[in-house]
Design a protein around this motif. Sequence first.
Motif, PDB file in Angstrom:
ATOM      1  N   UNK A  14       6.812  87.618  21.835  1.00 14.40           N
ATOM      2  CA  UNK A  14       6.412  87.829  23.359  1.00 14.40           C
ATOM      3  C   UNK A  14       4.938  88.649  23.477  1.00 14.40           C
ATOM      4  N   UNK A  15       4.302  88.295  24.466  1.00 15.21           N
ATOM      5  CA  UNK A  15       3.104  88.936  24.818  1.00 15.21           C
ATOM      6  C   UNK A  15       1.869  88.307  23.929  1.00 15.21           C
ATOM      7  N   UNK A  16       2.309  87.400  23.263  1.00 12.05           N
ATOM      8  CA  UNK A  16       1.034  86.603  22.463  1.00 12.05           C
ATOM      9  C   UNK A  16       0.559  85.463  23.292  1.00 12.05           C
ATOM     10  N   UNK A  17      -0.385  84.707  22.677  1.00  9.77           N
ATOM     11  CA  UNK A  17      -1.144  83.538  23.214  1.00  9.77           C
ATOM     12  C   UNK A  17      -1.040  82.612  22.412  1.00  9.77           C
ATOM     13  N   UNK A  18      -1.363  81.348  23.233  1.00  8.09           N
ATOM     14  CA  UNK A  18      -1.087  79.985  22.483  1.00  8.09           C
ATOM     15  C   UNK A  18      -1.876  79.081  23.265  1.00  8.09           C
ATOM     16  N   UNK A  19      -2.767  78.122  22.424  1.00  9.09           N
ATOM     17  CA  UNK A  19      -3.715  77.303  22.895  1.00  9.09           C
ATOM     18  C   UNK A  19      -3.111  75.994  22.591  1.00  9.09           C
ATOM     19  N   UNK A  20      -2.675  74.989  23.477  1.00  8.98           N
ATOM     20  CA  UNK A  20      -2.369  73.672  23.132  1.00  8.98           C
ATOM     21  C   UNK A  20      -3.303  72.808  23.305  1.00  8.98           C
ATOM     22  N   UNK A  21      -3.304  71.560  22.564  1.00 10.71           N
ATOM     23  CA  UNK A  21      -4.290  70.650  22.712  1.00 10.71           C
ATOM     24  C   UNK A  21      -3.634  69.266  23.249  1.00 10.71           C
ATOM     25  N   UNK A  22      -4.396  68.453  23.929  1.00 13.34           N
ATOM     26  CA  UNK A  22      -3.923  67.068  24.287  1.00 13.34           C
ATOM     27  C   UNK A  22      -4.984  65.955  24.104  1.00 13.34           C
ATOM     28  N   UNK A  23      -4.744  65.211  23.326  1.00 19.06           N
ATOM     29  CA  UNK A  23      -5.810  64.132  22.992  1.00 19.06           C
ATOM     30  C   UNK A  23      -4.968  62.787  23.399  1.00 19.06           C
ATOM     31  N   UNK A  78      -7.931  68.115  26.032  1.00 15.03           N
ATOM     32  CA  UNK A  78      -7.771  68.881  27.223  1.00 15.03           C
ATOM     33  C   UNK A  78      -6.584  70.248  26.631  1.00 15.03           C
ATOM     34  N   UNK A  79      -7.056  71.329  26.931  1.00 14.83           N
ATOM     35  CA  UNK A  79      -6.702  72.566  26.394  1.00 14.83           C
ATOM     36  C   UNK A  79      -5.526  73.073  27.522  1.00 14.83           C
ATOM     37  N   UNK A  80      -4.527  73.717  26.895  1.00 12.93           N
ATOM     38  CA  UNK A  80      -3.831  74.697  27.838  1.00 12.93           C
ATOM     39  C   UNK A  80      -3.552  76.112  27.023  1.00 12.93           C
ATOM     40  N   UNK A  81      -4.276  77.151  27.473  1.00 12.55           N
ATOM     41  CA  UNK A  81      -4.151  78.144  27.048  1.00 12.55           C
ATOM     42  C   UNK A  81      -2.945  78.996  27.792  1.00 12.55           C
ATOM     43  N   UNK A  82      -1.789  79.687  27.229  1.00 11.78           N
ATOM     44  CA  UNK A  82      -1.203  80.516  27.851  1.00 11.78           C
ATOM     45  C   UNK A  82      -1.153  82.058  27.369  1.00 11.78           C
ATOM     46  N   UNK A  83      -1.249  83.002  27.965  1.00 10.49           N
ATOM     47  CA  UNK A  83      -1.401  84.330  27.718  1.00 10.49           C
ATOM     48  C   UNK A  83      -0.146  85.048  28.028  1.00 10.49           C
ATOM     49  N   UNK A  84      -0.051  86.182  27.554  1.00  8.07           N
ATOM     50  CA  UNK A  84       1.338  87.055  27.898  1.00  8.07           C
ATOM     51  C   UNK A  84       2.615  86.079  27.779  1.00  8.07           C
ATOM     52  N   UNK A  85       2.661  85.395  26.635  1.00  6.59           N
ATOM     53  CA  UNK A  85       3.901  84.425  26.520  1.00  6.59           C
ATOM     54  C   UNK A  85       5.278  85.311  26.696  1.00  6.59           C
ATOM     55  N   UNK A  86       6.118  84.408  27.334  1.00  3.15           N
ATOM     56  CA  UNK A  86       7.573  85.178  27.658  1.00  3.15           C
ATOM     57  C   UNK A  86       8.593  84.328  26.972  1.00  3.15           C
ATOM     58  N   UNK A  87       9.656  84.983  26.324  1.00  2.00           N
ATOM     59  CA  UNK A  87      10.625  83.937  26.007  1.00  2.00           C
ATOM     60  C   UNK A  87      11.102  82.872  26.824  1.00  2.00           C
ATOM     61  N   UNK A 113       5.544  65.703  22.222  1.00  2.00           N
ATOM     62  CA  UNK A 113       5.372  67.116  22.591  1.00  2.00           C
ATOM     63  C   UNK A 113       5.209  67.979  21.561  1.00  2.00           C
ATOM     64  N   UNK A 114       4.915  69.193  21.999  1.00  2.00           N
ATOM     65  CA  UNK A 114       4.645  69.995  21.038  1.00  2.00           C
ATOM     66  C   UNK A 114       5.543  71.412  21.289  1.00  2.00           C
ATOM     67  N   UNK A 115       6.228  71.882  20.309  1.00  2.00           N
ATOM     68  CA  UNK A 115       7.436  72.902  20.606  1.00  2.00           C
ATOM     69  C   UNK A 115       6.596  74.475  20.401  1.00  2.00           C
ATOM     70  N   UNK A 116       6.940  74.946  21.608  1.00  2.00           N
ATOM     71  CA  UNK A 116       6.568  76.331  21.583  1.00  2.00           C
ATOM     72  C   UNK A 116       7.792  77.345  21.679  1.00  2.00           C
ATOM     73  N   UNK A 117       7.922  78.253  20.841  1.00  2.00           N
ATOM     74  CA  UNK A 117       9.105  79.172  20.914  1.00  2.00           C
ATOM     75  C   UNK A 117       8.651  80.581  20.740  1.00  2.00           C
ATOM     76  N   UNK A 118       8.943  81.386  21.893  1.00  2.00           N
ATOM     77  CA  UNK A 118       8.571  82.656  22.040  1.00  2.00           C
ATOM     78  C   UNK A 118       9.678  83.693  21.658  1.00  2.00           C
ATOM     79  N   UNK A 119       9.369  84.504  20.908  1.00  2.00           N
ATOM     80  CA  UNK A 119      10.288  85.389  20.464  1.00  2.00           C
ATOM     81  C   UNK A 119      10.204  86.640  21.164  1.00  2.00           C
TER      82      UNK A 119
END
Length: 120
Positions: A14-23, A78-87, A113-119
């Motif tokens: 939690x609080x981290x960031x991820x950048x997802x990609x779509x091709x 196409x990218x999607x960046x999400x900051x301040x990730x929450x559970x 799809x791509x799995x995002x898991x926020x601890x």
Amino acid sequence: QVQLVESGGGLVQAGGSLTLSCTASGSTVSDNPIAWYRRIPGKEREFVARISPDGSANYADSVRRRSSISRDGARKVVFLRIDSLKPEDTAVYYCNIPWSRNWNEALAAWGPGTQVTVSS
């Protein structure tokens, strides 16, 4: 048939960031609006963000202030960046071509799809 492929998910604190990609194949990414969606466990798939061919962007309220959608036309990504990730961001994230009349609906077949898991 158009196939979109998502990548970049993972396990994040939690609080981290991820950048997802779509091709996608061909000129799909550069010629069409592209949207990100997510399916939170136990819920319906929901719209997250959209980018139009001219670069304008729209976001769901849940991610508006902490996410950014962008396009690399040369690399057809196409990218999607999400900051301040929450559970509560834990979900499988998908990209697709949004229907112009209702962005909650999409036009192409869904990818894995791509799995995002926020601890916490």
